[in-house]
Write a protein that holds these residues in place. Structure first.
Motif, PDB file in Angstrom:
ATOM      1  N   ASP A  69     116.072  67.686  32.869  1.00 29.17           N
ATOM      2  CA  ASP A  69     115.499  67.960  31.913  1.00 29.17           C
ATOM      3  C   ASP A  69     114.146  67.158  31.856  1.00 29.17           C
ATOM      4  O   ASP A  69     113.946  66.389  32.648  1.00 29.17           O
ATOM      5  CB  ASP A  69     116.096  68.090  30.349  1.00 29.17           C
ATOM      6  N   MET A  70     113.246  67.354  30.986  1.00 28.29           N
ATOM      7  CA  MET A  70     111.996  66.452  30.819  1.00 28.29           C
ATOM      8  C   MET A  70     112.108  64.961  30.675  1.00 28.29           C
ATOM      9  O   MET A  70     111.612  64.167  31.355  1.00 28.29           O
ATOM     10  CB  MET A  70     110.980  67.053  29.662  1.00 28.29           C
ATOM     11  N   ARG A  71     113.125  64.869  30.038  1.00 26.05           N
ATOM     12  CA  ARG A  71     113.444  63.299  29.800  1.00 26.05           C
ATOM     13  C   ARG A  71     113.762  62.788  31.098  1.00 26.05           C
ATOM     14  O   ARG A  71     113.337  61.649  31.438  1.00 26.05           O
ATOM     15  CB  ARG A  71     114.521  62.937  28.716  1.00 26.05           C
ATOM     16  N   THR A  72     114.666  63.523  31.810  1.00 25.20           N
ATOM     17  CA  THR A  72     115.423  62.926  33.195  1.00 25.20           C
ATOM     18  C   THR A  72     113.957  62.886  34.170  1.00 25.20           C
ATOM     19  O   THR A  72     113.950  61.878  34.942  1.00 25.20           O
ATOM     20  CB  THR A  72     116.295  63.634  33.695  1.00 25.20           C
ATOM     21  N   ILE A  73     113.371  64.013  34.067  1.00 25.45           N
ATOM     22  CA  ILE A  73     111.883  63.951  34.960  1.00 25.45           C
ATOM     23  C   ILE A  73     111.161  62.815  34.673  1.00 25.45           C
ATOM     24  O   ILE A  73     110.740  61.794  35.506  1.00 25.45           O
ATOM     25  CB  ILE A  73     111.276  65.139  34.867  1.00 25.45           C
ATOM     26  N   GLN A  74     110.948  62.404  33.613  1.00 23.88           N
ATOM     27  CA  GLN A  74     110.050  61.295  33.085  1.00 23.88           C
ATOM     28  C   GLN A  74     110.612  59.951  33.451  1.00 23.88           C
ATOM     29  O   GLN A  74     109.983  58.986  33.793  1.00 23.88           O
ATOM     30  CB  GLN A  74     109.837  61.272  31.351  1.00 23.88           C
ATOM     31  N   ALA A  75     111.892  59.892  33.263  1.00 25.03           N
ATOM     32  CA  ALA A  75     112.626  58.515  33.567  1.00 25.03           C
ATOM     33  C   ALA A  75     112.825  58.161  34.856  1.00 25.03           C
ATOM     34  O   ALA A  75     112.826  57.190  35.404  1.00 25.03           O
ATOM     35  CB  ALA A  75     114.028  58.505  32.573  1.00 25.03           C
ATOM     36  N   GLU A  76     113.221  59.352  35.659  1.00 18.41           N
ATOM     37  CA  GLU A  76     113.603  59.138  37.024  1.00 18.41           C
ATOM     38  C   GLU A  76     112.733  59.611  38.176  1.00 18.41           C
ATOM     39  O   GLU A  76     112.731  59.079  39.350  1.00 18.41           O
ATOM     40  CB  GLU A  76     115.020  59.670  37.400  1.00 18.41           C
ATOM     41  N   VAL A  77     112.016  60.768  37.950  1.00 15.96           N
ATOM     42  CA  VAL A  77     111.120  61.594  38.898  1.00 15.96           C
ATOM     43  C   VAL A  77     109.661  60.775  38.710  1.00 15.96           C
ATOM     44  O   VAL A  77     109.060  60.466  40.004  1.00 15.96           O
ATOM     45  CB  VAL A  77     110.970  62.925  38.784  1.00 15.96           C
ATOM     46  N   LEU A  78     109.186  60.832  37.631  1.00 16.61           N
ATOM     47  CA  LEU A  78     107.726  60.220  37.530  1.00 16.61           C
ATOM     48  C   LEU A  78     107.535  58.747  38.258  1.00 16.61           C
ATOM     49  O   LEU A  78     106.794  58.559  38.839  1.00 16.61           O
ATOM     50  CB  LEU A  78     107.236  60.168  36.155  1.00 16.61           C
ATOM     51  N   PRO A  79     108.780  57.672  37.878  1.00 16.26           N
ATOM     52  CA  PRO A  79     108.248  56.459  38.616  1.00 16.26           C
ATOM     53  C   PRO A  79     108.360  56.698  40.212  1.00 16.26           C
ATOM     54  O   PRO A  79     107.588  56.021  40.781  1.00 16.26           O
ATOM     55  CB  PRO A  79     109.692  55.490  38.350  1.00 16.26           C
ATOM     56  N   ALA A  80     109.122  57.674  40.669  1.00 17.61           N
ATOM     57  CA  ALA A  80     108.979  58.041  42.233  1.00 17.61           C
ATOM     58  C   ALA A  80     107.700  58.374  42.718  1.00 17.61           C
ATOM     59  O   ALA A  80     107.087  58.159  43.460  1.00 17.61           O
ATOM     60  CB  ALA A  80     110.459  58.725  42.458  1.00 17.61           C
TER      61      ALA A  80
END
Length: 113
Positions: A69-80
């Motif tokens: 979801d957006m929280r997971t993307i913000q927390a895990e994908v965006l740093p990558a």
């Protein structure tokens, strides 16, 4: 689609663009056969379509997490994503610096000839 040798050569000579596609299962290709294709369907098709529309080669990267979801993307994908963009920027800067040095050396050689 099979491209002729001439079409392949023209594609290799076109300027390139990089596209980073961020998302969930659609981006990672869940449910798609990636063994017979050249990567997950959605990012691959986006890259192909952009290449056709823009007349350039498109290199794409898919960053995603299955079921995110957006929280997971913000927390895990965006740093990558940030790390990948920083690495690309550093490589591009180094390439630009090398080209500048080569041009300066060439101009110096012409001036000394």
């Amino acid at each position: 689609v099979v491209a002729s040798a001439q079409q392949q050569q023209q594609q290799q000579q076109r300027p390139g663009r990089r596209v980073i596609i961020v998302g969930d299962s659609l981006v990672t290709g869940v449910g798609c056969s990636t063994e017979t294709e050249r990567g997950p369907t959605l990012p691959r098709r986006i890259g192909e379509r952009l290449a056709d529309l823009m007349g350039v080669q498109v290199e794409w990267v898919a960053l995603g997490i299955k079921g995110a979801d957006m929280r997971t993307i913000q927390a895990e994908v965006l740093p990558a994503l940030r790390a990948r963009v920083a690495a690309i920027a550093a490589a591009e800067e180094e390439s630009w610096r090398r080209q500048q040095q080569q041009q300066q050396q060439h101009q110096l050689q012409l001036a000394n000839s």
